[in-house]
Design a protein around this motif. Structure first.
Motif, PDB file in Angstrom:
ATOM      1  N   ARG A  84      -2.657  -3.684   3.763  1.00  0.00           N
ATOM      2  CA  ARG A  84      -2.946  -4.231   5.000  1.00  0.00           C
ATOM      3  C   ARG A  84      -2.420  -3.749   6.418  1.00  0.00           C
ATOM      4  O   ARG A  84      -2.612  -4.135   7.464  1.00  0.00           O
ATOM      5  N   GLU A  85      -0.975  -3.995   6.126  1.00  0.00           N
ATOM      6  CA  GLU A  85      -0.250  -3.346   7.393  1.00  0.00           C
ATOM      7  C   GLU A  85      -0.663  -2.288   8.207  1.00  0.00           C
ATOM      8  O   GLU A  85      -0.349  -1.937   9.420  1.00  0.00           O
ATOM      9  N   TYR A  86      -1.215  -1.344   7.549  1.00  0.00           N
ATOM     10  CA  TYR A  86      -1.973   0.034   8.229  1.00  0.00           C
ATOM     11  C   TYR A  86      -2.984  -0.552   9.066  1.00  0.00           C
ATOM     12  O   TYR A  86      -3.081   0.096   9.987  1.00  0.00           O
ATOM     13  N   ARG A  87      -3.692  -1.717   8.682  1.00  0.00           N
ATOM     14  CA  ARG A  87      -4.750  -1.847   9.582  1.00  0.00           C
ATOM     15  C   ARG A  87      -4.331  -2.713  10.699  1.00  0.00           C
ATOM     16  O   ARG A  87      -4.924  -2.772  11.826  1.00  0.00           O
ATOM     17  N   TYR A  88      -3.034  -3.560  10.555  1.00  0.00           N
ATOM     18  CA  TYR A  88      -2.630  -4.246  11.561  1.00  0.00           C
ATOM     19  C   TYR A  88      -2.039  -3.355  12.734  1.00  0.00           C
ATOM     20  O   TYR A  88      -2.110  -3.460  14.099  1.00  0.00           O
ATOM     21  N   PHE A  89      -1.316  -2.157  12.091  1.00  0.00           N
ATOM     22  CA  PHE A  89      -1.157  -1.098  12.989  1.00  0.00           C
ATOM     23  C   PHE A  89      -2.225  -0.526  13.632  1.00  0.00           C
ATOM     24  O   PHE A  89      -2.161  -0.455  15.202  1.00  0.00           O
ATOM     25  N   ALA A  90      -3.405  -0.366  13.206  1.00  0.00           N
ATOM     26  CA  ALA A  90      -4.517   0.443  13.870  1.00  0.00           C
ATOM     27  C   ALA A  90      -5.138  -0.646  15.104  1.00  0.00           C
ATOM     28  O   ALA A  90      -5.377  -0.330  15.901  1.00  0.00           O
TER      29      ALA A  90
END
Length: 232
Positions: A84-90
């Motif tokens: 999920r953290e990659y989506r928060y970055f995006a």
């Protein structure tokens, strides 16, 4: 339908740096707690928000500003990664560069909203991406009209929340119309969104919200009414 990320050299660099930086900060114990808190919607790396954002700044250090293709490529490639953290970055990346997005990016936002949806990604996409695009091109409001009655509750929630930051620029006819359109919805997340968008607009025009809720009380759920009037 899965959207393919367009070619982007900048996205290649961002993703290479991002996956390397985030992997070194992963905390399996914290990740397990995050998965439980988020009802198992997705796996996590277990990186706290302050640390994640510090790492993100390092990832983006010295990189050029993106164009629209770069933004879309970064977002879609992050969405292909499970944690999920990659989506928060995006989402942070898109928010930072929302002015570089055109109206043509709204279908991309819809894809992001509807892929593994939960409030943690949907609400930010609604208020800052869908909302930002509609604010820049008011003709997109017609698409929000369609989203507001979509069978996908997360798309409908996005329509309800897209004006969350508009304040005096809020289209009250649409705001109240969407709330009435979904007033009988059985899902908690729609009923909560109705109350939330009304409560937020009440900070700008409390009399209008109070009048609307009074007139629609027999149609709105108790949750929606309670949330709408919380600070009135």
């Amino acid at each position: 339908m899965t959207l393919a990320a367009p070619p982007s050299d900048l996205a290649d660099t961002v993703l290479a740096r991002l996956t390397a930086a985030y992997a070194t900060a992963a905390d399996p114990v914290r990740a397990e707690r995050s998965v439980a808190y988020m009802k198992g919607v997705a796996p996590f790396l277990g990186i706290p928000t302050p640390e994640r954002r510090a790492l993100s700044r390092q990832v983006l250090d010295s990189l050029p500003r993106p164009d629209e293709t770069d933004c879309v490529a970064v977002a879609l490639r992050c969405w292909q990664l499970p944690e999920r953290e990659y989506r928060y970055f995006a989402i942070d990346y898109l928010r930072r560069h929302v002015a570089r997005l055109s109206s043509d990016s709204l279908p991309v936002v819809r894809h992001l909203v509807s892929t593994d949806p939960w409030w943690d990604t949907v609400d930010l996409l609604a208020a800052h991406l869908a909302g930002g695009l509609v604010a820049a091109d008011r003709s997109l409001a017609a698409q929000m009209d369609a989203w507001s009655e979509d069978d996908d509750l997360w798309i409908a929630r996005t329509a309800l929340l897209h004006q969350l930051t508009y304040k005096q620029a809020t289209d009250t006819e649409r705001l109240f119309g969407y709330c009435l359109r979904q007033a009988g919805h059985r899902d908690f997340f729609i009923r909560k969104a109705i109350g939330w968008c009304l409560r937020e607009y009440a900070k700008t025009d409390p009399a209008a919200v109070r009048s609307f809720v009074t007139g629609a009380r027999d149609r709105l759920s108790p949750l929606s009414v309670r949330e709408a009037l919380k600070h009135l």
